[in-house]
Design a protein around this motif. Structure first.
Motif, short mmCIF file in Angstrom:
data_model
loop_
_atom_site.label_atom_id
_atom_site.label_comp_id
_atom_site.label_asym_id
_atom_site.label_seq_id
_atom_site.Cartn_x
_atom_site.Cartn_y
_atom_site.Cartn_z
N ILE A 22 0.84 -1.21 0.00
CA ILE A 22 0.00 0.00 0.00
C ILE A 22 0.87 1.25 0.00
N PHE A 25 2.30 1.68 -3.34
CA PHE A 25 1.26 2.06 -4.29
C PHE A 25 0.98 3.56 -4.22
N PHE A 26 0.93 4.11 -3.02
CA PHE A 26 0.72 5.55 -2.89
C PHE A 26 1.89 6.34 -3.47
N LYS A 29 1.54 6.41 -7.14
CA LYS A 29 0.54 7.38 -7.60
C LYS A 29 1.14 8.78 -7.71
N SER A 57 -5.54 6.58 -9.13
CA SER A 57 -6.21 7.44 -8.13
C SER A 57 -7.50 6.80 -7.64
N THR A 60 -6.49 4.01 -5.18
CA THR A 60 -6.04 4.56 -3.89
C THR A 60 -7.20 5.13 -3.08
N GLN A 64 -8.32 3.94 0.67
CA GLN A 64 -8.53 4.86 1.79
C GLN A 64 -9.92 4.72 2.38
#
Length: 296
Positions: A22, A25-26, A29, A57, A60, A64
């Motif tokens: 994670i 991954f952010f 982005k 996006s 993600t 979230q």
């Protein structure tokens, strides 16, 4: 025992891998977003980069949302375990945990204010009191005293009653009124903002749902959509055409039978016989013969 410890280490390693994925991954982005912003729109790869940034996006944002939903679920479960018994149901779909804390309730008769535990959610305000510490099972829990719905609640600040020490807020419900006091000015201000925000969001949500329901309503005289299908309209058109053709045919038959008057034979006699007395001609014409003459 060794098998249990191995499975536990495996779960921890899997959880660590998910967290690392994670985080990466952010970062990915942000890297793609910076790369797209620094790429010229005339570049042939600009469209592909833009689509990739949009897809990443969305993923993600979904991650979230799931993380916030999971954290909220854990908070609701924690509050549920803190309350005595199972009569009060906290785990409800759509409910969000906002905050909790100690506040003093000011009675209307002017007696001493008593501290109570309050839990604020997106739709209710729960008031509880601590159980007896000598209780064998519920010594560290709270007993629910009252649940106030925020749907019809108004909150106001009360000035001039705390002598610049803390603050006082007034909550007015449909069937009750509540005065809450705190010795900490910052804490009571936070409670006031949280209550106003929760009440405003709840009322705006109810207004949007009400407007959508009104838009979905159909006129009183309009037929349902199930009765306006193309097949049903075609069948109605065929039936209407057949009825009109039948009416036209009957009208023509009636017109022909009433307007036709034969000149010779028995048919002429019967036609004359069917005429009413008031519809008879004034003078009967002379019967025609085989030879005709003209008198000058």
């Amino acid at each position: 025992m060794a098998l249990y410890s191995f499975s536990k280490r495996k779960r921890l390693s899997n959880l660590l891998c998910c967290v690392l994925f994670i985080c990466c991954f952010f970062r990915y982005k942000h890297f793609l977003r910076d790369l797209t912003e620094n790429t010229s729109p005339d570049n042939p790869e600009f469209q592909q980069l833009s689509k990739t940034v949009k897809a990443v996006s969305e993923v993600t944002q979904r991650i979230q949302d799931n993380a916030r939903s999971h954290e909220n679920h854990l908070q609701l479960r924690r509050v549920q375990k803190q309350l005595k018994g199972r009569k009060t149901r906290i785990l409800t779909p759509g409910r969000r945990y906002i905050r909790e804390g100690w506040l003093k309730t000011v009675p209307p008769k002017g007696t001493e204010a008593k501290p109570k535990m309050f839990y604020l959610f997106s739709d209710i305000l729960l008031q509880a009191k601590p159980c007896s510490p000598i209780h064998p099972f519920n010594g560290d829990k709270f007993a629910c005293q009252q649940i106030y719905p925020l749907k019809e609640c108004t909150v106001d600040k009360v000035f001039g009653h705390t002598k610049s020490q803390g603050g006082l807020i007034s909550l007015t419900f449909a069937r009750a009124k509540l005065l809450l006091m705190s010795d900490d000015q910052g804490d009571i201000n936070d409670w006031y903002r949280s209550l106003c925000l929760a009440i405003g969001q709840l009322k705006s949500k109810n207004t949007v749902v009400h407007r959508r329901d009104e838009l979905r309503r159909k006129p009183i005289r309009s037929e349902p959509d199930s009765q306006n299908t193309p097949e049903l309209q075609q069948t109605r058109g065929i039936k209407r055409t057949m009825m009109l053709d039948e009416e036209v045919r009957e009208h023509r038959e009636n017109t022909d039978s009433s307007s036709s008057i034969p000149s010779t034979g028995e048919s002429g006699y019967s036609a004359t016989k069917r005429l009413k007395p008031n519809q008879a001609p004034a003078a009967r014409p002379q019967e025609s013969s085989g030879s005709s003459c003209v008198i000058l």
